[in-house]
Design a protein around this motif. Structure first.
Motif, mmCIF file in Angstrom:
data_model
loop_
_atom_site.group_PDB
_atom_site.id
_atom_site.type_symbol
_atom_site.label_atom_id
_atom_site.label_comp_id
_atom_site.label_asym_id
_atom_site.label_seq_id
_atom_site.Cartn_x
_atom_site.Cartn_y
_atom_site.Cartn_z
ATOM 1 N N THR A 1 0.832 -1.215 0.000
ATOM 2 C CA THR A 1 0.000 0.000 0.000
ATOM 3 C C THR A 1 0.864 1.261 0.000
ATOM 4 O O THR A 1 2.063 1.201 0.260
ATOM 5 N N VAL A 2 0.213 2.402 -0.262
ATOM 6 C CA VAL A 2 0.941 3.674 -0.344
ATOM 7 C C VAL A 2 1.699 3.991 0.938
ATOM 8 O O VAL A 2 2.708 4.670 0.910
ATOM 9 N N VAL A 3 1.200 3.514 2.072
ATOM 10 C CA VAL A 3 1.884 3.833 3.328
ATOM 11 C C VAL A 3 2.862 2.726 3.725
ATOM 12 O O VAL A 3 3.442 2.765 4.801
ATOM 13 N N GLY A 4 3.037 1.733 2.880
ATOM 14 C CA GLY A 4 4.033 0.701 3.162
ATOM 15 C C GLY A 4 3.468 -0.541 3.819
ATOM 16 O O GLY A 4 4.214 -1.443 4.186
ATOM 17 N N GLY A 5 2.160 -0.603 3.981
ATOM 18 C CA GLY A 5 1.529 -1.810 4.515
ATOM 19 C C GLY A 5 1.324 -2.834 3.408
ATOM 20 O O GLY A 5 1.706 -2.608 2.252
ATOM 21 N N GLU A 6 0.745 -3.953 3.772
ATOM 22 C CA GLU A 6 0.515 -4.990 2.772
ATOM 23 C C GLU A 6 -0.860 -5.589 2.972
ATOM 24 O O GLU A 6 -1.323 -5.732 4.098
ATOM 25 N N ARG A 7 -1.507 -5.923 1.871
ATOM 26 C CA ARG A 7 -2.803 -6.575 1.969
ATOM 27 C C ARG A 7 -3.093 -7.355 0.700
ATOM 28 O O ARG A 7 -2.419 -7.187 -0.314
ATOM 29 N N ILE A 8 -4.126 -8.182 0.792
ATOM 30 C CA ILE A 8 -4.561 -8.942 -0.381
ATOM 31 C C ILE A 8 -5.209 -8.012 -1.393
ATOM 32 O O ILE A 8 -5.883 -7.053 -1.015
ATOM 33 N N PHE B 1 3.835 8.352 2.396
ATOM 34 C CA PHE B 1 4.649 7.193 2.800
ATOM 35 C C PHE B 1 5.626 7.544 3.923
ATOM 36 O O PHE B 1 5.674 6.861 4.953
ATOM 37 N N ALA C 1 3.982 8.195 7.221
ATOM 38 C CA ALA C 1 3.463 6.948 7.797
ATOM 39 C C ALA C 1 4.593 6.153 8.438
ATOM 40 O O ALA C 1 4.450 5.614 9.550
ATOM 41 N N GLN C 2 5.720 6.084 7.739
ATOM 42 C CA GLN C 2 6.856 5.330 8.285
ATOM 43 C C GLN C 2 7.363 5.989 9.569
ATOM 44 O O GLN C 2 7.714 5.307 10.533
ATOM 45 N N TYR D 1 -5.231 -0.254 3.987
ATOM 46 C CA TYR D 1 -3.876 0.290 3.911
ATOM 47 C C TYR D 1 -2.841 -0.610 4.588
ATOM 48 O O TYR D 1 -1.675 -0.258 4.674
ATOM 49 N N GLY D 2 -3.263 -1.749 5.085
ATOM 50 C CA GLY D 2 -2.316 -2.672 5.704
ATOM 51 C C GLY D 2 -1.650 -2.081 6.936
ATOM 52 O O GLY D 2 -0.455 -2.274 7.165
ATOM 53 N N LYS E 1 -11.699 -9.637 2.145
ATOM 54 C CA LYS E 1 -11.201 -8.873 1.009
ATOM 55 C C LYS E 1 -9.706 -8.589 1.134
ATOM 56 O O LYS E 1 -8.972 -8.666 0.155
ATOM 57 N N TYR E 2 -9.256 -8.239 2.313
ATOM 58 C CA TYR E 2 -7.897 -7.716 2.450
ATOM 59 C C TYR E 2 -6.928 -8.618 3.208
ATOM 60 O O TYR E 2 -5.726 -8.436 3.095
#
Lengths: 356, 371
Positions: free
Chosen positions: A336-343, B10, B13-14, B54-55, B367-368
């Motif tokens: 993701t744009v913020v550096g996370g990850e998802r399906i 980004f 967020a980091q 957004y994970g 979904k995610y």
């Protein structure tokens, strides 16, 4: 043709009954448009002396098979609205099937067209649609060689539906398909995502959205040819239409022993599309495109293919958006744009019905 | 996209992620394992969806757990309400008007989607004023709007009822299952089954209500509350504010979402709610009846109350025995612990309410985040 339109304002059931009015409609509207537009075409792969075409009004077109492998596809078009910014149902009916052939690594040659028209449809609108089909066919060098027209009672169809079927010949270096994809391969998309779906949505009656946005509806053959010329081992190409890029990528990974990682920040999306999606809760990665390609190529050729694609106006916004991984086989996942990850799953449900 | 992409930056967020790790590591001798798990509940379904979209979890320390709460309007709606709506839809002169998600939620024996396929007149609206217009266009029918949601949607429905009265539209009715947040949060804390450390409080609800509705949670239950926006940086900053409260031993109501939520809330919306609705007990799926946690039409507006104007006998409601939506809504279980999840229960064929809405916990996980 204008005389004909003057004296025949609307389609009636009689235009589809196979009698005199049907005959007139075909000879006055369809045949001139579809033959004049393509009579100069002589596909090198086809026999120039063959008797293809509509002039004979025979029950079928006669074509001489070329020596290479054929590809054959069909697509029905029910888009609502039928005229939209950047195109109409006629153009879409040509580009839709032509693109299905092209992404196989083929040169499209012939189309058939089947019309289902609602009683009372404006003849001028039909003429406009036919013109648009002829123009699109001319531009991409295909011949519309056979057709059919049916008229149904009012309410039995929504204005006009068009089916096209197409035949093409496989070019040298045609992709082997998703089974040839290997971990490390690069994922390329040839431009901005979601333009078609959002343009159609904004054009719907009752949707009060004013945008400058146009559908990306276009024939992708020039991009296909460039990619094949640049790289001899393109794994797979697909045009991400309904369900968008996310659905296409999931089709690649389905039941395979590799995954695909997509970088959200690299996805090309127009500001207008992003804005409308934000408002409506859509995600551009699920929205339909009608003039884009997604390609999977070996890592060593990725930059060259990207460069070749970007040199063509249709591929100006091309980008490498992801890579094939050993990890997460069968899945597509998004960084993701913020550096996370998802399906990144397939599209579930109908986000925008009757988009093409 | 100005004013949105800034909240998805980004680097920022980091930086927030690193700061959260630093704050939580303060009390922890280096090289040791964290002493315990920290549990933060995001009450609102919009937050659940954004966190997964957004994970966000991947940017947090592994001992910080985010639990999804009962904040998806469709999910918390009880089977008894859906059964009532289904029965109403079968009345010959009734048109049901509803927000889209609700029609797919299975009730005890049917769903509005199935009823619509059977030919009942069930229409999807995007606003309560659309429903009012349907009533005006169909004077010989009774139009029942299904009122679900929280303090966010309730004022717009209050406005439609008020307008119906002003314009003397007598065939517009509301079946209310509106809910209010604070007492549901209290019920979760009092059940004691969670051991919650803090709440991420709903942003849009707070825009209407103001921040004071959570004061008693911080004061009486010593539980930090941070009102949060819905972008990834909002959520990360809210989590950081909570972590600071926890490590500093504070329990306060703080407002991260100051650009939209004011301390006193939206006075016009509050006045509308007060005029049209009264507090009532309300039935929450999975939690049960919570006193003073719902909104019913006030006696003055009873002419627009579908429950009063069309009283119907409803068969006793029942739950799908395999479905654990209730426990998921309370934050006690996760979708992965449900036997139906992803197998018998999918977004295409939902067995429980949490799999229906885009903000539903199960739909979001499916979904995610399904493994």
């Amino acid at each position: 043709m204008s005389d004909y339109l003057q004296s025949h304002k609307k389609i009636t059931l009689a235009h589809g009954n196979g009698g005199k009015l049907s005959h007139e409609l075909i000879t006055q509207l369809f045949v001139p448009a579809f033959t004049e537009s393509t009579e100069s075409l002589n596909p090198p792969e086809a026999n120039p002396n063959e008797a293809v075409g509509l002039q004979e009004l025979a029950d079928s077109a006669r074509i001489v098979p070329p020596s290479t492998n054929l590809v054959f596809s069909t697509d029905s078009h029910v888009v609502n609205p039928i005229f939209f910014p950047g195109g109409d149902i006629g153009k879409l009916a040509v580009t839709g099937t032509v693109n299905d052939l092209a992404v196989m690594g083929a040169k499209p040659l012939y189309l058939t067209s089947g019309f289902i028209i609602e009683d009372g449809f404006e003849m001028a609108d039909l003429a406009r649609i036919i013109d648009s089909m002829a123009k699109a066919a001319r531009e991409c060098g295909v011949r519309i060689v056979a057709g059919d027209t049916k008229v149904v009672e009012k309410g039995a169809a929504d204005r006009i539906f068009i089916n096209t079927s197409g035949i093409g010949v496989l070019l040298p270096r045609a992709p082997e398909g998703a089974a040839s994809i290997r971990p490390g391969d690069a994922v390329i998309v040839t431009g901005t995502l979601g333009d078609h779906g959002i343009a159609i949505y904004a054009g719907r009656e009752g949707i009060n959205l004013k945008t400058e946005l146009k559908s990306d509806c276009a024939v992708v053959s020039p991009l296909v040819e460039r990619a094949l010329q640049t790289c001899s081992s393109i794994r797979v190409m697909r045009d991400p239409t309904r369900g968008g890029l996310a659905t296409t990528l999931n089709e690649f990974t389905h039941q395979r022993n590799f995954g695909i990682e997509v970088f959200e920040s690299r996805l090309p999306v127009r500001e207008e599309v992003r804005g409308v999606c934000e408002l409506l809760g859509f995600d551009p990665i699920y929205v339909a495109n009608e003039g884009k390609l997604v390609l999977i190529v070996p890592p060593s050729s990725a930059e060259d293919v990207l460069k070749a694609l970007k040199e063509h106006p249709l591929g100006y916004d091309s980008a490498i958006i992801g890579r094939v991984t050993e990890r997460a086989p069968g899945r597509v996942f998004l960084r993701t744009v913020v550096g996370g990850e998802r399906i990144l799953d397939m599209l579930i449900g109908d986000m925008l019905p009757r988009i093409c | 996209m100005k004013y949105i992409t800034e909240f998805r930056n980004f680097e920022a967020a980091q930086a927030l992620s690193r700061e959260i790790h630093t704050v939580l590591a303060k009390d922890q001798p280096s090289g040791t394992e964290p002493a315990r798990e920290i549990k933060i509940m995001e009450v609102c379904g919009g937050h659940t969806a954004a966190i997964h979209k957004y994970g966000i979890a991947g940017l947090l320390p592994s001992h910080l757990r985010l639990l999804s709460g009962p904040g998806c309007p469709v999910c918390v709606t009880s089977n008894s309400f859906l059964d009532y709506a289904v029965t109403l839809a079968r009345e010959p002169d009734v048109i049901i008007a509803t927000f889209g998600d609700l029609i797919r939620v299975p009730g005890s024996r049917s769903s509005l989607l199935k009823e619509r396929a059977e030919g009942r007149d069930i229409r999807i609206c995007y606003s309560s004023l659309d429903a009012l217009q349907i009533a005006k266009d169909n004077p010989s029918k009774r139009v029942v709007f299904l009122g679900v949601g929280f303090e966010t949607t309730a004022p717009t429905i209050a406005a439609s009822v008020k307008r119906a009265r002003e314009e003397k539209v007598t065939n517009y009715l509301v079946l209310s299952a509106f809910k209010t947040m604070p007492n549901a949060m209290k019920a979760l804390l009092e059940s004691g089954e969670l051991g919650l450390d803090a709440f991420i409080c709903p942003g849009h609800v707070s825009v209407i209500t103001g921040s004071s509705i959570y004061d008693f949670i911080a004061r009486d239950y010593r539980t930090p509350c941070v009102i949060s926006g819905f972008e990834p940086l909002d959520l990360l900053q809210s989590i950081l504010m909570i972590c600071r409260q926890i490590t500093e031993g504070r329990a306060q109501v703080e407002n991260q979402y100051q650009r939209a939520a004011q301390a006193t809330g939206n006075a016009v919306a509050q006045a509308l709610l007060k005029e049209v609705f009264v507090l009532s007990d309300s039935d929450w799926r999975g939690i049960g009846t919570i006193p003073a946690s719902g909104l019913a039409l006030s006696p003055e507006y009873s002419a627009f109350d579908a429950a009063k104007q069309i009283p119907l006998k409803i068969e006793a409601s029942r739950e799908n025995p395999g479905c654990i939506c209730g426990a998921i809504m309370r934050g006690v279980k996760t979708p992965a612990e449900c036997k139906l999840f992803g197998k018998l229960c999918t977004p295409e064929n939902p067995k429980g309410s949490c799999m229906v809405s885009d903000e539903g916990t199960c739909a979001t996980y499916y979904k995610y985040a399904r493994s």
